[in-house]
Design an enzyme around this catalytic site. Structure first.
Site, PDB file in Angstrom:
ATOM      1  N   GLY A  32       0.824  -1.214   0.000  1.00  0.00           N
ATOM      2  CA  GLY A  32       0.000   0.000   0.000  1.00  0.00           C
ATOM      3  C   GLY A  32       0.852   1.256   0.000  1.00  0.00           C
ATOM      4  N   ASP A  47      -0.334  -0.014  12.837  1.00  0.00           N
ATOM      5  CA  ASP A  47       0.006  -1.337  12.295  1.00  0.00           C
ATOM      6  C   ASP A  47       0.145  -2.403  13.379  1.00  0.00           C
ATOM      7  OD1 ASP A  47      -0.037  -0.336   9.742  1.00  0.00           O
ATOM      8  OD2 ASP A  47       2.125   0.020   9.653  1.00  0.00           O
ATOM      9  N   ARG A  96       0.655  -9.374   9.120  1.00  0.00           N
ATOM     10  CA  ARG A  96       0.624  -9.043  10.546  1.00  0.00           C
ATOM     11  C   ARG A  96      -0.385  -9.897  11.319  1.00  0.00           C
ATOM     12  NH1 ARG A  96       4.301  -5.044  10.376  1.00  0.00           N
ATOM     13  NH2 ARG A  96       4.042  -3.408   8.812  1.00  0.00           N
TER      14      ARG A  96
HETATM   15  C1  S3P Z   1       2.555   3.778   6.242  1.00  0.00           C
HETATM   16  C2  S3P Z   1       1.445   4.435   6.726  1.00  0.00           C
HETATM   17  C3  S3P Z   1       0.310   3.731   7.355  1.00  0.00           C
HETATM   18  C4  S3P Z   1       0.669   2.297   7.736  1.00  0.00           C
HETATM   19  C5  S3P Z   1       1.419   1.603   6.647  1.00  0.00           C
HETATM   20  C6  S3P Z   1       2.713   2.324   6.337  1.00  0.00           C
HETATM   21  C7  S3P Z   1       3.632   4.572   5.621  1.00  0.00           C
HETATM   22  O1  S3P Z   1      -0.769   3.697   6.433  1.00  0.00           O
HETATM   23  O2  S3P Z   1      -0.484   1.585   8.065  1.00  0.00           O
HETATM   24  O3  S3P Z   1       1.721   0.274   7.010  1.00  0.00           O
HETATM   25  O4  S3P Z   1       4.745   4.044   5.427  1.00  0.00           O
HETATM   26  O5  S3P Z   1       3.392   5.761   5.322  1.00  0.00           O
HETATM   27  P1  S3P Z   1      -1.861   4.892   6.350  1.00  0.00           P
HETATM   28  O6  S3P Z   1      -1.176   6.088   5.844  1.00  0.00           O
HETATM   29  O7  S3P Z   1      -2.901   4.395   5.403  1.00  0.00           O
HETATM   30  O8  S3P Z   1      -2.394   5.059   7.735  1.00  0.00           O
END
Ligand code: S3P
Length: 440
Positions: free
Chosen positions: A99, A322, A395
């Protein structure tokens, strides 16, 4: 190896202890690769996380014309092309399960003079992308999603313009995508956060010579600034250490020490939550290495602790975002009830983590209730075993492996190959400190 295993079998009970160093931070490794690619000159990354997610970022950058070498498994060398040196990829950019990779790349590519298409695996193809596409469109980017999800199609525009944007949810990915696009935009972009989220982008942009201004909850960045190559030190990932912090609380026969862990305060919400629950965790700050990255590092020492249930303050949710899968395991072993609210974001992670945890805890016999934006549960001294579907979420898989320390019967955890996205070598490290886990 943990990579490729389709299931874990974990024997119940046992104890943990000793010393270990978990792999490098995933969020920081993604950013070091991207910023190194955008910089002028050669960037070196030490302590790089060679997990599948970061390798997706490396492959995408290579497709866009950046030369990346790995002289050792945790070392990366990047010949930056500068912002103007990127070229169109020969095909679609496949960001796998990551993501962070797809959302930050949307920002990075929004102002590029060529078209790009971003896709991912089955989980990523279900995840929301409009949260990034919408603000980027306000900057004049041309971006299409399919019903809000990938594929994400980005078309070239003459130029991006700066915006002032209030984030509707605390999201470091959205904030970072806007800041990356802002580097290519005319004027000063301002992003305001509803609550603090991880600030690795702000810290690392500064390490690459970019002026990032912080005015209360607003981050401001003037477009047109160039990045200068840097030497980046990546700390051990707090989010990977989290599994062992909870394992130590549940079953440390002797202290469990986690070395060189990143303790950026925008990441350590779980530490505060566990300490409020009664955890004995000692934090020993380490001196800064002198290398860039601007991240605080510490050794963490955890002892077996009698945990009490907790109502998690909503302000801590983005700072522990996370870590909720393994938090729920800690809560399942705590005395009394625990509840998390204000955590609807957990429903759009690699899996619906509220639903996945509720289902797994029910299998173990833990009384729980799924809420629209959280989970309530009642802790127990010990619980049963059974078969847990991790839903392909790294996770969830690792959290239930830790839960086995308090189970009375074996746990079989399905669909665990994605542990390799964030934590290559998990199985070996877990076994080394006492978990009775094997790949099946
Ligand atoms: C992350 C931000 C978080 C986190 C992801 C890593 C990052 O997501 O959950 O595992 O590296 O910027 P969100 O921005 O959707 O909260």
């Amino acid at each position: 190896m943990s990579g490729g295993a389709s299931r874990y079998r974990v024997q119940p009970g046992g104890s943990v202890g000793g010393e270990l160093t978990v792999p490098g931070d995933k969020s920081i490794s993604h950013r070091a690769l991207m910023f190194g690619g955008l910089a002028q000159g050669v960037t070196r990354i030490h302590g790089f996380l060679a997990g599948e997610d970061c390798l997706s970022t490396a492959r995408a950058l290579a497709d866009l014309g950046v030369r990346i070498e790995f002289p050792a498994p945790t070392e990366a060398r990047i010949e930056g092309t500068g912002m103007a040196g990127l070229h169109a990829a020969p095909g679609v950019l496949d960001m796998g399960n990551a993501g962070t990779a797809i959302r930050l790349m949307m920002g990075l590519l929004a102002g590029a003079p060529f078209a790009s298409t971003l896709i991912g695996d089955a989980s990523l193809m279900r995840r929301p992308m409009e949260r990034v596409a919408q603000p980027l469109r306000l900057m004049s980017a041309r971006i299409e999603t399919e019903d809000g999800r990938p594929p994400v199609r980005i078309s070239p525009v003459p130029h991006l313009k700066a915006i002032q944007y209030a984030l509707p949810v605390a999201s470091a990915q959205v904030k970072s995508a806007i800041l990356l696009a802002a580097l290519n935009a005319r004027g000063r972009t301002r992003v305001t956060e509803p609550a603090p989220s991880r600030d690795h982008t702000e810290r690392m942009l500064a390490a690459f010579g970019v002026e990032v201004l912080k005015e209360g909850a607003t981050i401001a960045l003037e477009g047109g600034q160039a990045l200068a190559a840097a030497e980046v030190e990546v700390p051990a990932d707090f989010s990977s250490a989290a599994f062992f912090l909870v394992a130590g609380c549940l079953a440390a026969a002797q202290p469990l020490v986690l070395r060189n862990v990143g303790v950026n305060p925008t990441r350590t919400g779980l530490l505060e939550i566990l300490q409020r629950m009664g955890a004995d965790i000692r934090v020993r700050a380490r001196p800064a290495s002198g290398r860039a990255g601007g991240e605080p590092i510490a050794d963490l020492e955890v002892r077996r602790s009698e945990l009490r249930g907790i109502t998690v303050p909503e302000s801590l949710v983005p700072l522990a975002i996370d870590e909720f899968p393994v938090f729920f395991v800690a809560a399942a072993c705590a005395r009394g009830e625990s509840v998390v609210r204000g955590a609807a974001e957990l429903r759009v992670k690699e899996s619906d983590r509220l639903a996945a945890m509720a289902a797994g805890l029910t299998t173990l016999g833990i009384e729980n209730q799924l809420l629209p934006d959280g989970l309530w549960l009642r802790g127990a001294e010990t619980f049963g075993g059974g078969t847990i579907d991790s839903r392909g979420d790294h996770r969830i898989a690792m959290a239930f492996a830790v839960a086995a320390l308090r189970a009375r019967a074996p746990l079989e955890i399905l669909d665990v190959a994605n542990v390799a996205t964030s934590f290559p070598g998990f199985l070996e490290l877990a076994r080394g400190c006492g978990l009775r886990i094997e790949a099946a």
